[in-house]
Design a protein around this motif. Sequence first.
Motif, PDB file in Angstrom:
ATOM      1  N   GLU B 163       0.992  -1.189  -0.014  1.00  0.00           N
ATOM      2  CA  GLU B 163       0.239  -0.076  -0.072  1.00  0.00           C
ATOM      3  C   GLU B 163       0.948   1.330   0.018  1.00  0.00           C
ATOM      4  OE1 GLU B 163      -2.800  -0.498   3.126  1.00  0.00           O
ATOM      5  OE2 GLU B 163      -3.867  -1.685   2.043  1.00  0.00           O
ATOM      6  N   ALA B 164       1.875   1.190   0.816  1.00  0.00           N
ATOM      7  CA  ALA B 164       2.881   2.242   0.773  1.00  0.00           C
ATOM      8  C   ALA B 164       3.556   2.616  -0.583  1.00  0.00           C
ATOM      9  CB  ALA B 164       4.169   2.235   1.786  1.00  0.00           C
ATOM     10  N   ALA B 165       3.865   1.604  -1.163  1.00  0.00           N
ATOM     11  CA  ALA B 165       4.322   1.920  -2.798  1.00  0.00           C
ATOM     12  C   ALA B 165       3.394   2.414  -3.507  1.00  0.00           C
ATOM     13  CB  ALA B 165       4.951   0.538  -3.113  1.00  0.00           C
ATOM     14  N   GLN B 166       1.997   1.817  -3.647  1.00  0.00           N
ATOM     15  CA  GLN B 166       0.981   2.300  -4.415  1.00  0.00           C
ATOM     16  C   GLN B 166       0.691   3.786  -3.935  1.00  0.00           C
ATOM     17  OE1 GLN B 166      -2.073  -0.392  -3.135  1.00  0.00           O
ATOM     18  NE2 GLN B 166      -1.890  -1.427  -5.041  1.00  0.00           N
ATOM     19  N   ASP B 167       0.732   4.272  -2.852  1.00  0.00           N
ATOM     20  CA  ASP B 167       0.447   5.529  -2.281  1.00  0.00           C
ATOM     21  C   ASP B 167       1.552   6.415  -2.943  1.00  0.00           C
ATOM     22  OD1 ASP B 167      -1.058   6.977  -0.104  1.00  0.00           O
ATOM     23  OD2 ASP B 167       0.968   7.502   0.320  1.00  0.00           O
ATOM     24  N   LEU B 168       2.836   5.953  -2.887  1.00  0.00           N
ATOM     25  CA  LEU B 168       3.737   6.955  -3.454  1.00  0.00           C
ATOM     26  C   LEU B 168       3.856   6.977  -4.991  1.00  0.00           C
ATOM     27  CD1 LEU B 168       6.384   5.714  -1.012  1.00  0.00           C
ATOM     28  CD2 LEU B 168       5.381   7.912  -0.926  1.00  0.00           C
TER      29      LEU B 168
END
Lengths: 470, 265
Positions: B163-168
């Motif tokens: 999710e963090a990667a998608q968010d970035l």
Amino acid sequence: MQKDNEPIIEVKNVSKFFGEKTALDHIDLSIRKGEFVTILGPSGCGKTTLLRLIAGFQTASEGEIRIGGKEITQVPPHKRPVNTVFQKYALFPHLNVYDNIAFGLKLKKMPKDVMEKKVKAALKMVGMTDYEYRDVNSLSGGQQQRVAIARAIVNEPEVLLLDEPLAALDLKMRKDMQMELKEMHKRLGITFVYVTHDQEEALTLSDTIVVMSEGKIQQIGTPTDIYNEPVNCFVADFIGESNILNGTMIKDKLVRFCGKEFECVDEGFGENMPVDVVIRPEDFYIFPVSDAAQLVGKVQSCIFKGVHYEMVVLCDDYELTVQDYHGFDAGTEVGLLVKPMDIQIMKKERTCNTFEGKMVGENRVEFLGCEFDCLSENIKGSVAAGDAVEVEVDFEKVNLEDNASADMIEGEVKFILYKGNHYHLTVHSDWDEDVFVDTNDVWDNGDRVGITIPAEAIRVMPAKADGNVN
Amino acid sequence: MKKALVFFSSRKSWTLPYLIFSIVFVIVPLLLIVVYAFTDENGHMSLVNFSKFLAHPEAINTFVYSIGVAIITTLGCILLGYPAAWILSRSNMGYSKTIIMLFILPMWVNILIRTLATVALFDFLRLPLGEGALIFGMIYNFIPFMIYPIYNTLQKMDRSYIEAAQDLGANNFQVFWKVVFPLSLPGISSGVMMVFMPTISTFAIAELLTMNNIKLFGTTIQENINNSLWNYGAALSLIMLFLIAATSLFSTDSKNDSSQGGGVW
């Protein structure tokens, strides 16, 4: 105070279901540009789900979300102009501090020199200069949190979402970070949406607080509004400490509670209306008994809390919590006074339990998925077996038992409110309807209870004309 | 009496049987291999076995060929096993448990019987036995050892990294290559340990699936020892042991240093 009044996030009539369970129930929320908004509520109230819908990790079952005027309800997270700070940081363990922060910039194919400048600026912003090449696993919790914030703000999002970012830190560190976050919000000038269950944190940080419970928004307002004028018992109980009492509005600006009449400033409730009265513990004046006393009582206990003393005073039958700089020993007779301004009156959401039911025989009625006996003198109007009826039961007539027998309906205590001389419980029954109970017994949140209703407590009347005709 | 009691109740003493076992069945045989490898038929110290290996292009060829087969098998297992592990880690629990069971079920049957069955299957389908059949048999036998460790790391991976990667701003492809894959390297690395090493020394699969036409290094060792060429066989075993030790060091290195991407494979 706001630089700009145009809304940046609009949540319109959004619901989210997980299977049978409703996590969010028709949420409407508008967040202005540059605002610091806190979504506050107990665990399981849907606040994190709402944040995840805005971030895009989950999609709404119903309704529409707009960011900066664009409809983004179905847009995947990587195409949204928002960045998130996660509760457990979620720093990539295979990358060092620099690469973690540069992750988003690298994806945008930013030139190396620009990227380096931005990463350094972000590190400086969170007070972590010179930590670029450290392994993220070697950092302390507070440092990891700072890196997580730097990783989000370096992308210059329009909105920064923060999911309980300080929950894992110790108290001292949390207080420091709160101040830093507020400072950061001022300097960056972007919108912060902050999720927390800590009411003090919400009051300290926010421009606007959104109080949520059970998937619904209870109140939206500034910290002072929410604290001084809670709209219902839930908000009053959740934010700060409060004495919540049953009262009667005798007429405009005159209310009766604890067996006495008080002047107040509220009006428009009607005459002789049952109401809830909220008085904050610090709003009571406490002094040796004198003519000025509105209430006279005996101190039950006195605890030193650092800045003030917290005392429980028994007036007639009512236990009142009072905070003051001066302590009175337990057993002392004291007088209490409260100013009209400090009495907050709330309309009662209900004055008795109301259920939809059905007559199944003479003096036999079915509701909450069970059959109950009732008395013929309590049946109003003419109802025959098979008719749909409305059933009323007073709060104090409902009995709760520890051990449910087979023919009893069971439920779980989910909300407890102390009303000075009794507890007001919300019991979620297995029939999926809430039963409200007034009791003197002590129960805990989450207790399984059996519910019994004696025959004489049940009042039956024909269902209203628009009711179901089954 | 009392002393004996103390001795038998101490935890240290419980390791004694295991210690005796490893001395008799692991350490002594290993020492014997070393001794045999460095002596000639008459029991004199010499390096004749190693010079024989280096002088025989046939033995070296078999050696290189075996390593090649092992590398191809390992790569095949990664390429086929990774997607399987990925899909399993994403599907719901009950369903994925069943699939994992189906992968592991053949392991309950003895490797020789399984390989004989593969031979029969190839005969039935009129497919030729040989190099292709060998690779097939190797991958078929070893793929569960690759899927399981990768599945384990993928399953334990915290969803918030994704999710963090998608968010970035990462799309699905970038999420995989920049976050999921690097974080699953420890799984791949233990999968490699469990596939690469045993494949170098197998001989039964090669014998059966190539009608004895293709020789692997394991086969060569077995033949030498069967023909009572103990010293030469021991030397070949020692060479293989060194290779295995080297790979295992390599794998553990990349595990500790996963921050560098560990892109050896």
